[in-house]
Motif scaffolding. Structure first.
Motif, PDB file in Angstrom:
ATOM      1  N   THR A   1       0.841  -1.197   0.000  1.00  0.00           N
ATOM      2  CA  THR A   1       0.000   0.000   0.000  1.00  0.00           C
ATOM      3  C   THR A   1       0.876   1.247   0.000  1.00  0.00           C
ATOM      4  O   THR A   1       1.881   1.306   0.704  1.00  0.00           O
ATOM      5  CB  THR A   1      -0.915  -0.009   1.239  1.00  0.00           C
ATOM      6  OG1 THR A   1      -1.739  -1.174   1.170  1.00  0.00           O
ATOM      7  CG2 THR A   1      -1.780   1.224   1.309  1.00  0.00           C
TER       8      THR A   1
ATOM      9  N   LEU B   1      -4.445   6.410 -11.741  1.00  0.00           N
ATOM     10  CA  LEU B   1      -5.041   5.764 -10.574  1.00  0.00           C
ATOM     11  C   LEU B   1      -6.563   5.699 -10.686  1.00  0.00           C
ATOM     12  O   LEU B   1      -7.163   4.674 -10.362  1.00  0.00           O
ATOM     13  CB  LEU B   1      -4.638   6.495  -9.293  1.00  0.00           C
ATOM     14  CG  LEU B   1      -3.205   6.261  -8.822  1.00  0.00           C
ATOM     15  CD1 LEU B   1      -2.834   7.257  -7.742  1.00  0.00           C
ATOM     16  CD2 LEU B   1      -3.005   4.829  -8.355  1.00  0.00           C
TER      17      LEU B   1
ATOM     18  N   GLU C   1      -8.602   2.269 -10.788  1.00  0.00           N
ATOM     19  CA  GLU C   1      -9.638   2.071  -9.766  1.00  0.00           C
ATOM     20  C   GLU C   1     -10.974   1.730 -10.438  1.00  0.00           C
ATOM     21  O   GLU C   1     -11.677   0.812 -10.012  1.00  0.00           O
ATOM     22  CB  GLU C   1      -9.771   3.318  -8.905  1.00  0.00           C
ATOM     23  CG  GLU C   1     -10.754   3.167  -7.767  1.00  0.00           C
ATOM     24  CD  GLU C   1     -10.904   4.412  -6.923  1.00  0.00           C
ATOM     25  OE1 GLU C   1     -11.597   4.320  -5.890  1.00  0.00           O
ATOM     26  OE2 GLU C   1     -10.356   5.474  -7.275  1.00  0.00           O
TER      27      GLU C   1
ATOM     28  N   VAL D   1      -7.133  -1.323  -8.761  1.00  0.00           N
ATOM     29  CA  VAL D   1      -6.574  -0.570  -7.641  1.00  0.00           C
ATOM     30  C   VAL D   1      -7.709  -0.154  -6.705  1.00  0.00           C
ATOM     31  O   VAL D   1      -8.802   0.192  -7.154  1.00  0.00           O
ATOM     32  CB  VAL D   1      -5.812   0.676  -8.158  1.00  0.00           C
ATOM     33  CG1 VAL D   1      -5.460   1.625  -7.022  1.00  0.00           C
ATOM     34  CG2 VAL D   1      -4.557   0.252  -8.900  1.00  0.00           C
TER      35      VAL D   1
ATOM     36  N   ARG E   1      -8.780   2.442  -3.524  1.00  0.00           N
ATOM     37  CA  ARG E   1      -8.457   3.729  -2.903  1.00  0.00           C
ATOM     38  C   ARG E   1      -9.172   3.783  -1.565  1.00  0.00           C
ATOM     39  O   ARG E   1     -10.385   3.615  -1.492  1.00  0.00           O
ATOM     40  CB  ARG E   1      -8.951   4.853  -3.811  1.00  0.00           C
ATOM     41  CG  ARG E   1      -8.723   6.242  -3.291  1.00  0.00           C
ATOM     42  CD  ARG E   1      -9.244   7.236  -4.342  1.00  0.00           C
ATOM     43  NE  ARG E   1      -8.923   8.590  -3.983  1.00  0.00           N
ATOM     44  CZ  ARG E   1      -9.746   9.427  -3.384  1.00  0.00           C
ATOM     45  NH1 ARG E   1     -10.974   9.045  -3.071  1.00  0.00           N
ATOM     46  NH2 ARG E   1      -9.360  10.646  -3.107  1.00  0.00           N
TER      47      ARG E   1
ATOM     48  N   TYR F   1      -3.479   3.823  -1.571  1.00  0.00           N
ATOM     49  CA  TYR F   1      -3.808   3.006  -2.735  1.00  0.00           C
ATOM     50  C   TYR F   1      -3.173   1.634  -2.568  1.00  0.00           C
ATOM     51  O   TYR F   1      -2.058   1.508  -2.067  1.00  0.00           O
ATOM     52  CB  TYR F   1      -3.280   3.666  -4.008  1.00  0.00           C
ATOM     53  CG  TYR F   1      -3.948   4.980  -4.292  1.00  0.00           C
ATOM     54  CD1 TYR F   1      -5.107   5.043  -5.052  1.00  0.00           C
ATOM     55  CD2 TYR F   1      -3.440   6.163  -3.762  1.00  0.00           C
ATOM     56  CE1 TYR F   1      -5.740   6.252  -5.294  1.00  0.00           C
ATOM     57  CE2 TYR F   1      -4.072   7.375  -3.996  1.00  0.00           C
ATOM     58  CZ  TYR F   1      -5.209   7.411  -4.763  1.00  0.00           C
ATOM     59  OH  TYR F   1      -5.843   8.598  -5.000  1.00  0.00           O
TER      60      TYR F   1
END
Length: 112
Positions: A37, A58, A62, A67, A69, A81
């Motif tokens: 992380t 990101l 996501e 990924v 968050r 993340y």
């Protein structure tokens, strides 16, 4: 050569993988997160990427479920993340890319 159609996303594993890994920084982001992380600034420094590029990459990863968050209710807010379960399954692929990359670097040194 036959044109690869985006209709093959979710059907063909190569088209699907290529679509999910699109973006100049995707593999480097995944490599950094495969080690654990990280906070946004840690990723930014490690990859030497602009704030906007990292934010965009990101968000995309996501949205694709690769990924995760996590926002902590602190002042100032802390955001971390990490890889999701399906994202962690990419670790052996990263190891293979690293091994091939090292072999290719050796090839370049030997042939230049």
């Amino acid at each position: 050569m036959k044109k690869v159609d985006s209709d093959l996303f979710g059907i063909c594993p190569f088209v699907t993988s290529q679509k999910v890994l699109q973006g100049k920084w995707a593999i480097l982001v995944l490599h950094e997160l495969s080690e654990g992380t990280k906070r946004f600034n840690e990723l930014e420094r490690a990859i030497k990427i602009t704030h906007a590029s990292l934010s965009s990459q990101l968000k995309y990863l996501e949205r694709e479920g690769i990924v995760s968050r996590t926002v902590y209710p602190e002042v100032p807010p802390r955001v971390e993340y990490s890889l999701t379960a399906i994202g962690r399954q990419f670790r052996p692929v990263l190891a293979s890319i690293e091994a091939w990359g090292n072999s290719y670097i050796e090839y370049l040194h030997a042939n230049r």
